[in-house]
Design a protein around this motif. Sequence first.
Motif, mmCIF file in Angstrom:
data_model
loop_
_atom_site.group_PDB
_atom_site.id
_atom_site.type_symbol
_atom_site.label_atom_id
_atom_site.label_comp_id
_atom_site.label_asym_id
_atom_site.label_seq_id
_atom_site.Cartn_x
_atom_site.Cartn_y
_atom_site.Cartn_z
ATOM 1 N N PRO A 52 -0.823 2.965 7.421
ATOM 2 C CA PRO A 52 -1.087 1.717 8.160
ATOM 3 C C PRO A 52 -2.574 1.413 8.330
ATOM 4 C CG PRO A 52 -0.164 3.421 9.617
ATOM 5 C CD PRO A 52 -0.006 3.901 8.219
ATOM 6 N N ILE A 53 -3.401 2.452 8.469
ATOM 7 C CA ILE A 53 -4.841 2.210 8.627
ATOM 8 C C ILE A 53 -5.429 1.650 7.334
ATOM 9 C CG2 ILE A 53 -7.073 3.384 8.845
ATOM 10 C CD1 ILE A 53 -5.769 5.145 10.985
ATOM 11 N N ILE A 54 -5.061 2.239 6.200
ATOM 12 C CA ILE A 54 -5.554 1.741 4.913
ATOM 13 C C ILE A 54 -5.090 0.308 4.685
ATOM 14 C CG2 ILE A 54 -5.313 1.992 2.403
ATOM 15 C CD1 ILE A 54 -5.355 4.987 2.786
ATOM 16 N N PHE A 55 -3.824 0.043 4.980
ATOM 17 C CA PHE A 55 -3.283 -1.301 4.779
ATOM 18 C C PHE A 55 -4.055 -2.331 5.598
ATOM 19 C CE2 PHE A 55 -0.403 -4.746 6.030
ATOM 20 C CZ PHE A 55 0.010 -5.207 4.783
ATOM 21 N N CYS A 56 -4.218 -2.064 6.900
ATOM 22 C CA CYS A 56 -4.913 -3.015 7.765
ATOM 23 C C CYS A 56 -6.366 -3.204 7.338
ATOM 24 C CB CYS A 56 -4.854 -2.535 9.218
ATOM 25 S SG CYS A 56 -3.206 -2.527 9.946
ATOM 26 N N THR A 57 -7.031 -2.111 7.010
ATOM 27 C CA THR A 57 -8.450 -2.181 6.646
ATOM 28 C C THR A 57 -8.670 -3.016 5.391
ATOM 29 O OG1 THR A 57 -8.827 0.009 7.616
ATOM 30 C CG2 THR A 57 -10.487 -0.819 6.084
#
Length: 471
Positions: free
Chosen positions: A75-80
């Motif tokens: 989720p962090i990679i996706f949002c970033t």
Amino acid sequence: MMPTTSSRRAAVSSTPTTAPATPAAKRDRTHYLYIAVIIAVVLGIAVGLVAPDFAVELKPIGTGFVNLIKMMISPIIFCTIVLGIGSVRKAAKVGAVGGIALGYFLVMSLVALAIGLVVGNVLHPGTGLELTDAIKQTGHAQVSAEALPPVDFVLSIIPTSFVSAFTEGQVLQTLLIALLTGFALQAMGSAGQPVLRGIEHVQRLVFRILAMVMWAAPLGAFGAIAAVTGSAGVDALKSLAVLMLGFYVTCFLFVFIVLGAMLRIVSGVNIFLLLKYLAREFLLILSTSSSESALPRLIAKMEHLGVSKPVVGITVPTGYSFNLDGTMIYMTMASLYIADALGTPMSVGEQIPLLLFLLVASKGAAGVSGAGLATLAGGLQSHKPALVDGVGLIVGIDRFMSEARALTNFAGNAVATVLVGTWTKEIDRARVDQVLAGRLPFDETTLLDDAEGAPAAHVPEQGGEKELAKA
């Protein structure tokens, strides 16, 4: 383009002289957290040496903590990435960032292989060792069935469904979905802005959860270090001390001389200041033997440093699969060590094709548990099967070598992010100097720059040709 004057004024206005006192107090509490991690590491080593059988049973504690961190990576990679691409008007800029990053990764991988080749040929640490049938069997057991040939590896980047990219924990699958989503929102223009704002809030939530998970770091560090020390023991370290020492020294020289020179010449940044800024992440990696445990924090810290979201979002996740400098050095020295130990030293003409093959094979094993050892065993099995017998010789100390591997990989990705940001002019040099000087502290409580209540990224203004995400 370089940040505007208004963005620089915004950065200066957020200095500690005008910032509220509350965030500083919260950062002080996290300082004690990492002191607790250091104490936990020392206790873990002591337990591993005094009661090795009991220490090995503590392995699930360390594994559980690392899994908690990995849970947050997708989720962090996706949002970033989505926020980064969504804040850029021209899609060509994203392609330029990716192309420059991949080109740099390839060059540095070859440099790391060459350095390992030179050191391995100078030391010859494997000469004189004896190989037993048990060691041969152990070596063959390390050949991972999960490692994929290059073509299958490329196909594996495509997820079976949109959601499976998040549930299967494959970083490159998440990267692909995020890129497609970011470009789609970019094409939607103003209609996509509500979605971007929603993803901003999701990102803030995910980073807040990560900050909560980090409080379990001392427990995870204790379990991981105790298990490693208990399983390897002192005898394994003594028998392979030359290989370990040579590998550690090589990684140290690579980071501080090769990467340090690149960073100074290209970006004008001091490698010591950058690594000091990332000190807590290095401690986390050292205690868990996993560079993935620091991936979300590296993303947050590179954005805080002043590198734009598109550069961070593309360079860091891709680098975790393609920029494995420590793994390259490890595979070079381990291959030469095994060949010497088996009494079949390789000539330079044999070494170079094998190492180039391992360079490609390492990409096919990206994301495999214990990727360093699995990649080495799988690559030798495919290119020079006779050497697989000797992989068992280094199993005992592989986890200790994985510490240097992970630390070098992490340092390489941090440096790569700054370099790519410099080459693409997507870095705020004034902010970099302020952050590294300690005048703009990183908010450990949220992992985001939201002291003023502003979102972590902004929606681009109408009419601008190029937009940088808010640092």
